[in-house]
Motif scaffolding. Structure first.
Motif, PDB file in Angstrom:
ATOM      1  N   GLU A 396     -12.727  35.909   9.681  1.00 25.22           N
ATOM      2  CA  GLU A 396     -12.964  35.317   8.390  1.00 25.22           C
ATOM      3  C   GLU A 396     -14.481  34.925   8.545  1.00 25.22           C
ATOM      4  N   HIS A 397     -15.020  34.209   9.466  1.00 22.29           N
ATOM      5  CA  HIS A 397     -16.154  33.588   9.500  1.00 22.29           C
ATOM      6  C   HIS A 397     -17.231  34.942   9.497  1.00 22.29           C
ATOM      7  N   ARG A 398     -17.055  35.909  10.379  1.00 25.77           N
ATOM      8  CA  ARG A 398     -17.984  36.876  10.191  1.00 25.77           C
ATOM      9  C   ARG A 398     -18.017  37.700   9.035  1.00 25.77           C
ATOM     10  N   ASP A 400     -17.401  36.514   6.152  1.00 24.18           N
ATOM     11  CA  ASP A 400     -17.930  35.502   5.052  1.00 24.18           C
ATOM     12  C   ASP A 400     -19.456  36.040   4.891  1.00 24.18           C
ATOM     13  N   TRP A 401     -20.140  35.924   6.381  1.00 26.50           N
ATOM     14  CA  TRP A 401     -21.572  36.162   6.363  1.00 26.50           C
ATOM     15  C   TRP A 401     -21.723  37.847   5.858  1.00 26.50           C
ATOM     16  N   VAL A 403     -20.155  39.315   3.465  1.00 30.83           N
ATOM     17  CA  VAL A 403     -20.022  39.314   1.996  1.00 30.83           C
ATOM     18  C   VAL A 403     -21.355  38.534   1.452  1.00 30.83           C
ATOM     19  N   LEU A 404     -21.903  37.703   1.986  1.00 29.04           N
ATOM     20  CA  LEU A 404     -23.160  36.907   1.627  1.00 29.04           C
ATOM     21  C   LEU A 404     -24.111  38.007   1.614  1.00 29.04           C
ATOM     22  N   CYS A 510     -15.885  45.983  -0.725  1.00 28.97           N
ATOM     23  CA  CYS A 510     -16.386  44.839  -1.646  1.00 28.97           C
ATOM     24  C   CYS A 510     -17.044  44.989  -2.781  1.00 28.97           C
ATOM     25  N   THR A 515     -14.213  37.486  -2.379  1.00 27.73           N
ATOM     26  CA  THR A 515     -14.690  36.506  -1.449  1.00 27.73           C
ATOM     27  C   THR A 515     -14.022  37.140  -0.350  1.00 27.73           C
ATOM     28  N   VAL A 516     -14.004  36.589   0.970  1.00 34.72           N
ATOM     29  CA  VAL A 516     -13.198  36.893   2.126  1.00 34.72           C
ATOM     30  C   VAL A 516     -11.683  36.913   1.690  1.00 34.72           C
TER      31      VAL A 516
END
Length: 546
Positions: A396-398, A400-401, A403-404, A510, A515-516
């Motif tokens: 989820e952390h990866r 998130d980056w 998606v940004l 996406c 969001t994630v």
């Protein structure tokens, strides 16, 4: 008895480090009748007071009192040099001088064309001169040399000193910047230790009293040098404790170092600056004894810490032992009136610069070690223990980056949601050990197809997600179909058991508002479409809507 053996050992060290130099430009030195205010007693700067008796065979050393010196004839532009005067006040008069001259190391008006490692008295001829020495704590080395030779030696010393100071300043400022960014105490302690060592070096060589920013230190005289030397030792002990982790590796020796190298010297410094006792002649003997004991404890502690796996203690040993040797040898030779050889006089600044560089390299290695440990801990925290891929938090952390980055760069991002078909039946029929082997087999096959920047993670159970930055839905569907067929073909048997593992894969791309959580949710819905369609297939929400 112990004191006698201590002095014998000290003399042996001094003789190993240096041989006696013969008289340099001096025919003879004769003591004059002492007046009521002078004394031939000499305070040795290392251990205790001792009588000083001039050696007629080596007329190059004088102590407190009055002396008549006969220069050798035929010296061009002779200079009378009194080396390393420190606390001594030296007065010279006679037909060989234009006028009587009195000098100390701390005078502001010394001739600026010479450095301050020696007091310089120009002589007009080879006529005898009278020298009066007051306040010297140990025998002073004297010589009469041609002006050109002294200038050449002086220039060499100044160049070496400036080189060493430049290295110390540069390395210390660099480490200080690291402290400003990282806020780790050991970097500040390093910078403070090197700054104090450099200040002590400049003061002990006399050059501090010729520099505009440091001339005010001359007002404190020799006690100022003692104060700085003790303060630098205290800072060094504090730094070594943090640098090498001595408190944890050698707690008893570390505690002894703190007492001998920090607490007791702090009390001694308070007595030095306090009005009582009024006489401070005791301080160098106490300070030097604490210095020797502190360094003996430090080297022992560092060696034991290194033997117990302390890598950074090894860096300090490489850096610190040469500095202790040079500092101790120089102090012993000065205290006993033994001429300081050029290799020792020039070597001490260079060794200090070497110490600074090696310790800085050790700090860099220490930073890399901590970074590797942090990265390893972070990797363990983000990895699934069974399969080795990212766990739910890590993926989820990866994502998130990713998606940004998709929003910022406008690059496509697709997500594959993989779920093993009939996994419960595999566990029930063949056991959980084979189920775990099936999970690892699927991860291995998927990992073989990953490209740079792709992210594979396990959400839990038999569910995995695969992030594909830069891939649109068409490419993602092709990738999903390729993985489905590969898993079907190569997981027909797992560890010799007919597990017949297949996967259902949901694919989504996406969009601008994702969001994630929403991205995973839509891929999950697509995966359930594949499940309801008969399993072992690829599905998308868009195709289902059509």
């Amino acid at each position: 008895m112990s004191k006698r053996w201590l002095l014998v050992g000290t003399w042996c060290l001094a003789l190993l480090c240096s041989a006696h130099a013969q008289a340099d430009g001096i025919v003879r030195i004769d003591p004059l009748a002492a007046d009521s205010g002078s004394t031939a007693k000499q305070h040795a700067g290392i251990f205790a007071e001792r009588d000083f008796i001039a050696d007629p065979d080596t007329p190059s050393v004088i102590g407190n009192g009055q002396w008549r010196l006969q220069p050798a004839a035929g010296i061009d532009q002779p200079l009378l040099l009194v080396y390393h005067p420190y606390s001594a006040r030296v007065s010279v008069q006679g037909p060989g001088l234009a006028k009587p001259v009195t000098q100390t190391l701390f005078d502001r008006d010394l001739d600026p064309q010479y450095s301050r490692h020696a007091l310089v008295f120009p002589l007009l001829s080879d006529a005898p001169v009278d020298i009066k020495v007051e306040g010297a704590r140990y025998p002073l080395q004297v010589a009469v040399v041609p002006r050109t030779r002294h200038i050449a030696h002086d220039l060499t010393q100044v160049r070496i000193l400036l080189l060493s100071v430049g290295v110390l300043v540069g390395v210390s400022l660099t480490v200080l910047l690291f402290w400003a960014m990282l806020r780790e105490r050991v970097y500040l302690l390093y910078a403070a230790t090197m700054a104090l060592q450099m200040l002590f070096l400049l003061c002990s060589y006399g050059e501090a009293y010729a520099l505009p920013g440091l001339r005010a230190l001359a007002a404190f005289g020799a006690p100022g040098i003692w104060f700085i030397a003790t303060l630098s030792t205290m800072a060094a002990v504090w730094m070594l404790q943090d640098y090498a982790g001595l408190r944890l590796r050698v707690p008893r020796l570390s505690r002894a170092m703190r007492w001998v190298g920090i607490y007791i010297p702090a009390l001694v410094l308070l007595l030095l600056v306090a009005p009582w006792p009024a006489r401070k002649e005791w301080f160098p003997n106490v300070g030097n004894a604490l210095f020797l004991l502190t360094n003996a404890l430090a080297i022992t502690a560092l060696y034991r810490a290194w033997r117990r796996g302390g890598r950074h203690a090894g860096f300090i040993l490489i850096a610190w032992v040469p500095l202790v040797f040079f500092s101790t040898a120089r102090a012993i030779q000065l205290s006993m009136g033994i001429p300081v050889e050029p290799w020792l006089q020039y070597g001490l600044p260079l060794v200090l610069a070497f110490t600074a560089v090696v310790l800085a390299l050790g700090l860099a290695d220490r930073m890399l070690t901590f970074r590797r440990e942090r990265d390893t801990a972070q990797q363990h925290a983000e990895r699934d223990w069974l399969t080795g891929v990212l766990n739910r938090g890590g993926i989820e952390h990866r994502l998130d980056w990713a998606v940004l980055n998709t929003r910022r760069e406008g690059m496509p991002l697709s997500l594959l949601f993989l779920d093993l078909d009939n996994f419960k039946q595999v566990n029930d029929c063949f056991g959980h050990a084979l189920g775990d082997a099936c999970l690892r087999a699927v991860v291995r096959l998927v990992s073989e197809e990953l490209q740079y920047g792709d992210h594979l993670g396990r959400l839990g159970g038999e569910e995995f997600v695969l992030g594909l930055p830069g891939a649109d839905s068409t490419r993602a569907i092709a990738m999903a179909e390729h993985l489905r067929l590969k898993i079907q073909a190569q997981c027909e048997q797992v560890e010799g058991v007919p597990a017949a593992v297949t996967v259902s894969i949901g694919v989504t791309q996406c969009n601008a508002t994702d969001t994630v959580a929403t991205l995973i949710k839509r891929a999950d819905k697509a995966m359930y479409i594949a499940k309801h369609g008969g399993r072992n297939r690829v599905a998308t929400l868009e195709a289902a809507a059509v």
